[in-house]
Design a protein around this motif. Structure first.
Motif: not given
Length: 365
Positions: A52-57, A63-64, A325-332
Protein backbone atom coordinates in the motif's frame (compact mmCIF):
# COMPACT_ATOMS: atom_id res chain seq x y z
CA UNK A 1 5.19 -19.02 -6.78
CA UNK A 2 1.90 -20.79 -6.19
CA UNK A 3 1.11 -21.53 -2.54
CA UNK A 4 -1.75 -23.86 -1.62
CA UNK A 5 -2.97 -24.60 1.92
CA UNK A 6 -5.61 -27.13 2.88
CA UNK A 7 -8.04 -26.50 5.73
CA UNK A 8 -8.74 -29.79 7.54
CA UNK A 9 -10.58 -30.90 10.64
CA UNK A 10 -13.41 -33.03 11.94
CA UNK A 11 -16.93 -32.25 10.67
CA UNK A 12 -18.61 -29.16 12.18
CA UNK A 13 -15.51 -27.57 13.72
CA UNK A 14 -15.75 -24.35 11.65
CA UNK A 15 -13.64 -25.15 8.57
CA UNK A 16 -16.06 -23.79 5.99
CA UNK A 17 -16.84 -20.73 8.10
CA UNK A 18 -13.10 -19.99 8.30
CA UNK A 19 -12.75 -20.61 4.57
CA UNK A 20 -15.60 -18.17 3.87
CA UNK A 21 -13.92 -15.53 6.02
CA UNK A 22 -10.62 -16.01 4.21
CA UNK A 23 -11.87 -16.03 0.67
CA UNK A 24 -15.30 -14.40 1.00
CA UNK A 25 -16.45 -17.26 -1.21
CA UNK A 26 -19.69 -18.69 0.13
CA UNK A 27 -19.06 -22.37 0.71
CA UNK A 28 -22.16 -24.19 1.92
CA UNK A 29 -21.92 -24.09 5.70
CA UNK A 30 -24.47 -26.47 7.14
CA UNK A 31 -24.72 -28.18 10.51
CA UNK A 32 -24.11 -31.72 9.34
CA UNK A 33 -21.06 -33.76 8.25
CA UNK A 34 -19.84 -33.71 4.63
CA UNK A 35 -21.60 -30.53 3.55
CA UNK A 36 -18.25 -29.77 1.85
CA UNK A 37 -18.10 -32.68 -0.58
CA UNK A 38 -16.09 -31.07 -3.37
CA UNK A 39 -13.17 -29.06 -2.04
CA UNK A 40 -13.92 -25.37 -2.23
CA UNK A 41 -10.98 -23.43 -3.58
CA UNK A 42 -10.47 -19.76 -2.87
CA UNK A 43 -7.67 -17.37 -3.77
CA UNK A 44 -7.00 -14.93 -0.95
CA UNK A 45 -5.05 -11.69 -1.11
CA UNK A 46 -2.11 -11.44 1.28
CA UNK A 47 -2.52 -8.14 3.17
CA UNK A 48 0.70 -6.10 3.18
CA UNK A 49 0.95 -2.48 4.31
CA UNK A 50 4.26 -2.17 2.43
CA UNK A 51 2.49 -2.73 -0.88
CA UNK A 52 0.00 0.00 0.00
CA UNK A 53 2.80 2.42 0.92
CA UNK A 54 4.75 1.75 -2.30
CA UNK A 55 1.56 2.28 -4.31
CA UNK A 56 1.02 5.66 -2.65
CA UNK A 57 4.56 6.74 -3.54
CA UNK A 58 4.68 5.41 -7.13
CA UNK A 59 1.01 5.97 -8.06
CA UNK A 60 0.97 3.14 -10.64
CA UNK A 61 -1.72 2.22 -13.17
CA UNK A 62 -2.16 -1.14 -11.46
CA UNK A 63 -1.48 -2.71 -8.04
CA UNK A 64 -1.13 -6.48 -7.71
CA UNK A 65 -0.93 -8.21 -4.32
CA UNK A 66 0.43 -11.70 -3.86
CA UNK A 67 -2.03 -14.49 -3.11
CA UNK A 68 -2.45 -17.84 -1.35
CA UNK A 69 -4.78 -20.56 -2.56
CA UNK A 70 -6.94 -22.05 0.20
CA UNK A 71 -8.69 -25.40 -0.19
CA UNK A 72 -11.60 -26.24 2.13
CA UNK A 73 -11.37 -30.02 2.51
CA UNK A 74 -14.40 -31.93 3.82
CA UNK A 75 -14.41 -33.14 7.43
CA UNK A 76 -12.36 -36.25 8.09
CA UNK A 77 -13.74 -38.98 10.36
CA UNK A 78 -12.46 -42.19 11.92
CA UNK A 79 -11.77 -44.68 9.16
CA UNK A 80 -11.01 -42.05 6.51
CA UNK A 81 -7.80 -43.93 5.61
CA UNK A 82 -10.01 -46.94 4.79
CA UNK A 83 -12.44 -44.85 2.75
CA UNK A 84 -14.96 -44.02 5.49
CA UNK A 85 -16.84 -40.75 4.99
CA UNK A 86 -15.53 -40.39 1.44
CA UNK A 87 -12.09 -40.43 3.05
CA UNK A 88 -9.92 -41.48 0.11
CA UNK A 89 -11.04 -38.51 -1.97
CA UNK A 90 -10.35 -36.05 0.84
CA UNK A 91 -6.94 -37.50 1.64
CA UNK A 92 -6.00 -37.07 -2.03
CA UNK A 93 -7.03 -33.39 -1.79
CA UNK A 94 -4.69 -32.89 1.18
CA UNK A 95 -1.81 -34.50 -0.72
CA UNK A 96 -1.94 -31.68 -3.29
CA UNK A 97 -1.37 -28.88 -0.72
CA UNK A 98 1.85 -27.26 0.54
CA UNK A 99 0.67 -26.98 4.14
CA UNK A 100 -2.19 -27.98 6.42
CA UNK A 101 -4.34 -25.59 8.46
CA UNK A 102 -5.83 -27.89 11.11
CA UNK A 103 -9.00 -26.40 12.65
CA UNK A 104 -9.92 -27.64 16.13
CA UNK A 105 -13.24 -26.98 17.85
CA UNK A 106 -12.53 -25.23 21.15
CA UNK A 107 -16.01 -23.98 22.06
CA UNK A 108 -19.22 -25.36 23.59
CA UNK A 109 -22.51 -25.03 21.72
CA UNK A 110 -25.36 -27.50 22.18
CA UNK A 111 -26.86 -26.33 18.88
CA UNK A 112 -23.87 -27.54 16.85
CA UNK A 113 -23.53 -31.30 16.94
CA UNK A 114 -20.14 -32.98 17.27
CA UNK A 115 -19.69 -36.12 15.19
CA UNK A 116 -18.25 -37.93 18.25
CA UNK A 117 -20.83 -36.56 20.69
CA UNK A 118 -18.65 -34.23 22.77
CA UNK A 119 -16.10 -31.41 22.48
CA UNK A 120 -12.54 -32.70 22.81
CA UNK A 121 -10.01 -30.97 20.52
CA UNK A 122 -7.11 -33.25 21.52
CA UNK A 123 -9.13 -36.35 20.62
CA UNK A 124 -10.11 -34.71 17.31
CA UNK A 125 -6.46 -33.91 16.57
CA UNK A 126 -5.41 -37.48 17.36
CA UNK A 127 -8.17 -38.88 15.13
CA UNK A 128 -6.99 -36.91 12.12
CA UNK A 129 -3.30 -37.52 12.87
CA UNK A 130 -4.00 -41.27 13.03
CA UNK A 131 -5.85 -41.33 9.71
CA UNK A 132 -3.08 -39.41 7.95
CA UNK A 133 -0.38 -41.57 9.54
CA UNK A 134 -2.12 -44.80 8.45
CA UNK A 135 -2.31 -43.54 4.87
CA UNK A 136 1.37 -42.56 4.93
CA UNK A 137 2.31 -45.94 6.41
CA UNK A 138 0.55 -47.69 3.52
CA UNK A 139 2.49 -45.59 0.98
CA UNK A 140 5.90 -46.16 2.63
CA UNK A 141 5.30 -49.91 3.07
CA UNK A 142 4.32 -50.23 -0.58
CA UNK A 143 7.57 -48.57 -1.65
CA UNK A 144 9.55 -50.71 0.79
CA UNK A 145 8.05 -53.92 -0.66
CA UNK A 146 9.15 -52.81 -4.13
CA UNK A 147 12.76 -52.19 -3.06
CA UNK A 148 12.87 -55.25 -0.80
CA UNK A 149 12.45 -57.45 -3.90
CA UNK A 150 15.36 -55.66 -5.60
CA UNK A 151 17.48 -55.83 -2.41
CA UNK A 152 17.22 -59.65 -2.35
CA UNK A 153 19.49 -59.71 -5.42
CA UNK A 154 22.18 -57.93 -3.39
CA UNK A 155 21.67 -54.47 -4.92
CA UNK A 156 23.49 -52.14 -2.48
CA UNK A 157 21.44 -49.05 -3.32
CA UNK A 158 18.16 -50.93 -2.82
CA UNK A 159 19.39 -52.31 0.52
CA UNK A 160 20.22 -48.76 1.61
CA UNK A 161 16.77 -47.47 0.56
CA UNK A 162 15.01 -50.31 2.43
CA UNK A 163 16.93 -49.37 5.58
CA UNK A 164 15.86 -45.72 5.27
CA UNK A 165 12.22 -46.63 4.60
CA UNK A 166 12.27 -48.88 7.69
CA UNK A 167 13.08 -45.80 9.81
CA UNK A 168 9.97 -44.05 8.49
CA UNK A 169 7.83 -47.17 9.03
CA UNK A 170 8.94 -47.59 12.66
CA UNK A 171 8.25 -43.90 13.34
CA UNK A 172 4.75 -44.02 11.81
CA UNK A 173 3.93 -47.26 13.64
CA UNK A 174 4.64 -45.42 16.91
CA UNK A 175 1.85 -42.97 16.02
CA UNK A 176 4.28 -40.17 15.14
CA UNK A 177 4.06 -37.90 12.09
CA UNK A 178 6.87 -37.88 9.49
CA UNK A 179 7.59 -34.17 10.00
CA UNK A 180 8.76 -34.92 13.58
CA UNK A 181 11.41 -37.41 12.41
CA UNK A 182 14.92 -35.99 12.08
CA UNK A 183 16.44 -37.25 8.82
CA UNK A 184 19.24 -36.12 6.52
CA UNK A 185 18.46 -34.44 3.19
CA UNK A 186 19.50 -37.65 1.41
CA UNK A 187 17.10 -39.70 3.54
CA UNK A 188 14.30 -37.21 2.92
CA UNK A 189 14.82 -37.57 -0.84
CA UNK A 190 13.88 -41.26 -0.57
CA UNK A 191 10.27 -40.39 0.33
CA UNK A 192 9.97 -37.10 -1.58
CA UNK A 193 8.05 -38.73 -4.44
CA UNK A 194 5.37 -40.01 -2.02
CA UNK A 195 4.21 -36.52 -0.94
CA UNK A 196 3.44 -37.88 2.51
CA UNK A 197 0.55 -36.24 4.34
CA UNK A 198 2.21 -36.07 7.75
CA UNK A 199 5.38 -34.59 6.25
CA UNK A 200 3.54 -31.35 5.46
CA UNK A 201 3.93 -28.44 7.89
CA UNK A 202 0.83 -27.87 10.00
CA UNK A 203 -0.69 -24.81 11.68
CA UNK A 204 -3.29 -25.36 14.41
CA UNK A 205 -6.26 -23.01 14.53
CA UNK A 206 -8.34 -23.15 17.70
CA UNK A 207 -11.86 -22.05 16.84
CA UNK A 208 -13.05 -20.41 20.06
CA UNK A 209 -16.11 -18.52 21.27
CA UNK A 210 -16.16 -14.71 21.32
CA UNK A 211 -15.12 -14.32 24.97
CA UNK A 212 -12.07 -16.55 24.42
CA UNK A 213 -10.79 -14.81 21.27
CA UNK A 214 -7.96 -12.99 23.10
CA UNK A 215 -6.86 -15.27 25.92
CA UNK A 216 -8.20 -18.70 25.02
CA UNK A 217 -9.92 -21.23 27.31
CA UNK A 218 -9.50 -24.69 28.83
CA UNK A 219 -9.72 -26.37 25.43
CA UNK A 220 -6.93 -24.19 24.01
CA UNK A 221 -4.71 -25.09 26.98
CA UNK A 222 -5.36 -28.78 26.30
CA UNK A 223 -4.22 -28.29 22.70
CA UNK A 224 -1.11 -26.35 23.80
CA UNK A 225 -0.12 -29.23 26.06
CA UNK A 226 -0.75 -31.82 23.32
CA UNK A 227 1.46 -30.09 20.72
CA UNK A 228 4.21 -28.71 22.98
CA UNK A 229 6.85 -30.92 21.32
CA UNK A 230 5.81 -29.96 17.77
CA UNK A 231 7.56 -27.21 15.82
CA UNK A 232 4.43 -25.24 15.00
CA UNK A 233 2.07 -22.45 16.08
CA UNK A 234 -1.40 -22.16 17.57
CA UNK A 235 -3.75 -19.38 16.49
CA UNK A 236 -6.93 -18.43 18.30
CA UNK A 237 -9.74 -17.44 15.95
CA UNK A 238 -13.41 -16.94 16.76
CA UNK A 239 -14.96 -17.73 13.39
CA UNK A 240 -18.27 -16.26 14.59
CA UNK A 241 -16.51 -12.86 14.94
CA UNK A 242 -14.59 -13.30 11.68
CA UNK A 243 -17.82 -14.05 9.83
CA UNK A 244 -19.32 -10.76 11.04
CA UNK A 245 -16.17 -8.83 10.07
CA UNK A 246 -16.20 -10.41 6.60
CA UNK A 247 -19.74 -9.13 6.03
CA UNK A 248 -18.71 -5.52 6.74
CA UNK A 249 -17.67 -3.91 3.45
CA UNK A 250 -16.50 -0.62 4.95
CA UNK A 251 -12.99 -0.66 6.47
CA UNK A 252 -13.95 1.92 9.08
CA UNK A 253 -16.87 -0.25 10.20
CA UNK A 254 -14.52 -3.22 10.47
CA UNK A 255 -12.10 -1.24 12.65
CA UNK A 256 -14.92 -0.04 14.93
CA UNK A 257 -16.13 -3.62 15.31
CA UNK A 258 -12.61 -4.83 16.13
CA UNK A 259 -12.21 -2.06 18.73
CA UNK A 260 -15.45 -3.14 20.38
CA UNK A 261 -14.18 -6.72 20.56
CA UNK A 262 -10.78 -5.60 21.91
CA UNK A 263 -8.93 -6.91 18.83
CA UNK A 264 -6.29 -5.15 16.71
CA UNK A 265 -7.04 -6.76 13.34
CA UNK A 266 -9.02 -9.67 11.93
CA UNK A 267 -7.80 -13.12 12.92
CA UNK A 268 -7.52 -14.12 9.28
CA UNK A 269 -4.68 -11.58 8.86
CA UNK A 270 -2.72 -13.36 11.60
CA UNK A 271 -3.51 -16.66 9.90
CA UNK A 272 -2.06 -15.53 6.57
CA UNK A 273 1.09 -14.21 8.29
CA UNK A 274 1.46 -17.46 10.22
CA UNK A 275 1.14 -19.43 6.98
CA UNK A 276 4.05 -17.42 5.53
CA UNK A 277 6.17 -18.24 8.58
CA UNK A 278 5.14 -21.90 8.41
CA UNK A 279 6.25 -22.22 4.79
CA UNK A 280 9.35 -20.04 5.24
CA UNK A 281 8.11 -17.48 2.71
CA UNK A 282 8.80 -13.80 2.18
CA UNK A 283 7.88 -11.03 -0.25
CA UNK A 284 9.78 -8.78 -2.64
CA UNK A 285 8.34 -6.01 -4.80
CA UNK A 286 8.59 -4.63 -8.30
CA UNK A 287 7.59 -0.98 -8.55
CA UNK A 288 7.03 1.03 -11.72
CA UNK A 289 4.47 3.44 -13.16
CA UNK A 290 2.65 0.62 -14.93
CA UNK A 291 2.47 -1.72 -11.94
CA UNK A 292 3.46 -2.12 -8.31
CA UNK A 293 3.43 -5.80 -7.45
CA UNK A 294 4.26 -8.17 -4.59
CA UNK A 295 5.96 -11.51 -5.30
CA UNK A 296 6.18 -14.53 -3.00
CA UNK A 297 9.48 -16.41 -2.70
CA UNK A 298 11.12 -18.83 -0.29
CA UNK A 299 13.52 -17.29 2.25
CA UNK A 300 17.13 -17.68 1.17
CA UNK A 301 16.31 -17.56 -2.54
CA UNK A 302 18.97 -15.91 -4.71
CA UNK A 303 18.27 -13.16 -7.24
CA UNK A 304 18.06 -15.35 -10.41
CA UNK A 305 15.55 -17.74 -8.79
CA UNK A 306 13.52 -14.80 -7.46
CA UNK A 307 13.46 -13.36 -10.97
CA UNK A 308 12.25 -16.72 -12.26
CA UNK A 309 9.08 -16.34 -10.20
CA UNK A 310 8.11 -13.53 -12.60
CA UNK A 311 9.08 -15.47 -15.73
CA UNK A 312 11.44 -18.36 -16.46
CA UNK A 313 13.23 -16.19 -19.07
CA UNK A 314 14.24 -13.78 -16.29
CA UNK A 315 16.11 -16.59 -14.57
CA UNK A 316 17.62 -18.13 -17.72
CA UNK A 317 19.00 -14.84 -19.02
CA UNK A 318 19.70 -13.17 -15.67
CA UNK A 319 22.38 -10.47 -15.84
CA UNK A 320 21.93 -8.44 -12.68
CA UNK A 321 19.39 -7.11 -10.19
CA UNK A 322 18.93 -3.49 -9.15
CA UNK A 323 17.91 -3.49 -5.50
CA UNK A 324 16.49 -0.88 -3.11
CA UNK A 325 15.70 -1.81 0.48
CA UNK A 326 12.06 -1.08 1.30
CA UNK A 327 12.92 1.20 4.23
CA UNK A 328 15.18 3.32 1.97
CA UNK A 329 12.54 3.57 -0.77
CA UNK A 330 9.95 4.80 1.76
CA UNK A 331 12.36 7.14 3.55
CA UNK A 332 13.54 8.82 0.33
CA UNK A 333 10.22 8.65 -1.51
CA UNK A 334 11.18 7.46 -5.00
CA UNK A 335 13.49 5.26 -7.06
CA UNK A 336 15.29 8.30 -8.48
CA UNK A 337 15.93 9.71 -5.01
CA UNK A 338 17.41 6.36 -3.97
CA UNK A 339 19.69 6.37 -7.02
CA UNK A 340 20.82 9.93 -6.30
CA UNK A 341 21.58 9.01 -2.69
CA UNK A 342 23.48 5.86 -3.56
CA UNK A 343 20.83 3.61 -2.02
CA UNK A 344 20.30 1.52 -5.16
CA UNK A 345 22.70 -1.42 -5.31
CA UNK A 346 23.54 -3.58 -8.32
CA UNK A 347 23.64 -7.26 -7.36
CA UNK A 348 24.75 -10.43 -9.15
CA UNK A 349 23.73 -14.08 -9.18
CA UNK A 350 24.78 -14.77 -5.59
CA UNK A 351 22.66 -12.04 -4.01
CA UNK A 352 20.22 -13.44 -1.44
CA UNK A 353 16.94 -11.53 -1.72
CA UNK A 354 15.77 -9.86 1.49
CA UNK A 355 12.19 -9.50 2.66
CA UNK A 356 10.75 -6.26 1.27
CA UNK A 357 13.41 -5.64 -1.38
CA UNK A 358 12.23 -3.46 -4.28
CA UNK A 359 13.84 -4.94 -7.40
CA UNK A 360 14.40 -4.53 -11.13
CA UNK A 361 15.95 -7.35 -13.14
CA UNK A 362 18.18 -7.06 -16.18
CA UNK A 363 18.23 -10.12 -18.41
CA UNK A 364 19.02 -11.26 -21.93
CA UNK A 365 17.57 -14.34 -23.64
Amino acid sequence: MAVKCGIVGMPNVGKSTLFNCLSKAKAQSANFPFCTIEPNVGVIIVPDVRLEKLSELVNPEKVQATTIEIVDIAGLVKGASKGEGLGNKFLANIRETNAIIHVLRCFDDDNIVHVDGSVNPVRDKETIDFELQIKDLEAVEKKRDKYQKIAKSGDKEAIKIVGILDKYIIHLQKGESVRSLEMTDTEKEVIADLYLLTDKPVLYVCNVDEVSAKDGNKYVEQVREAIKTEDTEILLIATSIEAEIAELEDLEEQNLFLDEMGLEKPGVHYLIQATYRLLNLQTYFTAGVKEVRAWTITKGMKAPQAAGVIHSDFEKGFIRAEVIAYKNFVALGSEQACKDSGKLSVEGKQYVVQDGDVMHFRFNV
